[in-house]
Design a protein around this motif. Structure first.
Motif, short mmCIF file in Angstrom:
data_model
loop_
_atom_site.label_atom_id
_atom_site.label_comp_id
_atom_site.label_asym_id
_atom_site.label_seq_id
_atom_site.Cartn_x
_atom_site.Cartn_y
_atom_site.Cartn_z
N CYS A 23 -0.87 0.91 -12.91
CA CYS A 23 0.63 0.93 -12.63
C CYS A 23 1.18 1.59 -14.27
O CYS A 23 2.56 2.23 -14.01
CB CYS A 23 1.04 0.10 -12.31
N GLN A 55 3.63 4.59 -6.28
CA GLN A 55 3.58 3.97 -4.91
C GLN A 55 1.38 4.44 -4.83
O GLN A 55 1.61 3.55 -3.76
CB GLN A 55 4.40 4.54 -3.39
N LEU A 58 -0.25 1.92 -6.54
CA LEU A 58 0.22 0.44 -5.67
C LEU A 58 -0.83 0.12 -5.07
O LEU A 58 -1.46 -1.20 -4.56
CB LEU A 58 2.30 0.57 -5.92
N ARG A 59 -0.26 1.09 -4.04
CA ARG A 59 -1.29 1.10 -2.11
C ARG A 59 -2.88 1.00 -2.24
O ARG A 59 -3.26 -0.32 -2.60
CB ARG A 59 -1.00 2.49 -1.19
N GLU A 61 -3.84 -0.88 -5.72
CA GLU A 61 -3.92 -2.04 -6.46
C GLU A 61 -3.95 -3.40 -5.17
O GLU A 61 -4.35 -4.13 -4.63
CB GLU A 61 -2.79 -2.34 -7.14
N GLN A 62 -3.04 -2.87 -3.82
CA GLN A 62 -3.52 -4.37 -2.91
C GLN A 62 -3.99 -3.82 -1.81
O GLN A 62 -4.03 -4.86 -1.32
CB GLN A 62 -1.86 -3.65 -1.94
N ALA A 65 -6.53 -6.29 -3.54
CA ALA A 65 -5.80 -7.46 -3.83
C ALA A 65 -6.23 -8.00 -2.24
O ALA A 65 -6.79 -9.25 -2.30
CB ALA A 65 -4.52 -7.00 -3.73
N GLN A 66 -6.27 -7.05 -1.29
CA GLN A 66 -6.44 -7.63 -0.05
C GLN A 66 -8.21 -7.27 0.00
O GLN A 66 -9.04 -8.57 1.31
CB GLN A 66 -6.52 -6.92 1.04
#
Length: 143
Positions: A23, A55, A58-59, A61-62, A65-66
């Motif tokens: 990022c 973006q 970032l998606r 990465e999210q 993380a989940q």
């Protein structure tokens, strides 16, 4: 005799750190500020593309993380198959290698293949040194 060590968290945190690096490093090449209005429009298009690339990373990465590895892998593959040159494809390829090496998937051959493709396609990438370490570690884990 002691507590059994688990490396799962180490892999998880390494994935998060790798994606943060992606990022931060993915949008560093912003064109210089121009005074003419035509060039300003081109500049804003480049910034919008960089924002879209950010973006998408970032998606990914999210999703990691989940702990949604399959969706993160699909997102990284979408980045790799895109013709958009602003997307950090070397970072996506590195993430693919990390995801394949994760405890839930443990596909070390695919991980090594992704890392070797990173080395071949992006020899000047900042991920090459990390790729070498991961490849050596995965080869030792296979034996």
């Amino acid at each position: 005799m002691g507590r059994k060590s688990t490396r799962g968290w180490q892999y998880f945190f390494l994935c998060i750190v790798s994606l943060i690096i992606i990022c931060c490093g993915g949008c560093t090449s912003v064109p210089p500020v121009n005074k003419s209005p035509v060039d300003a429009n081109k500049s804003s298009v480049a910034v919008n593309k960089c924002s879209e690339a950010y973006q998408q990373v970032l998606r990914t990465e999210q999703l990691l993380a989940q702990n949604n590895l399959k969706a993160a892998l699909a997102e990284n593959r979408q980045i790799l198959s895109s013709s958009d040159s602003t997307l950090p494809k070397d970072g996506a390829l590195f993430s693919v290698g990390i995801i394949y090496a994760h405890d839930k998937i443990k596909s070390y051959k695919k991980s090594i293949r992704a890392f070797k493709k990173l080395m071949h396609d992006y020899p000047d990438s900042p991920y090459v040194e990390q790729e070498k370490v991961w490849t050596d570690a995965l080869k030792k884990m296979q034996d």
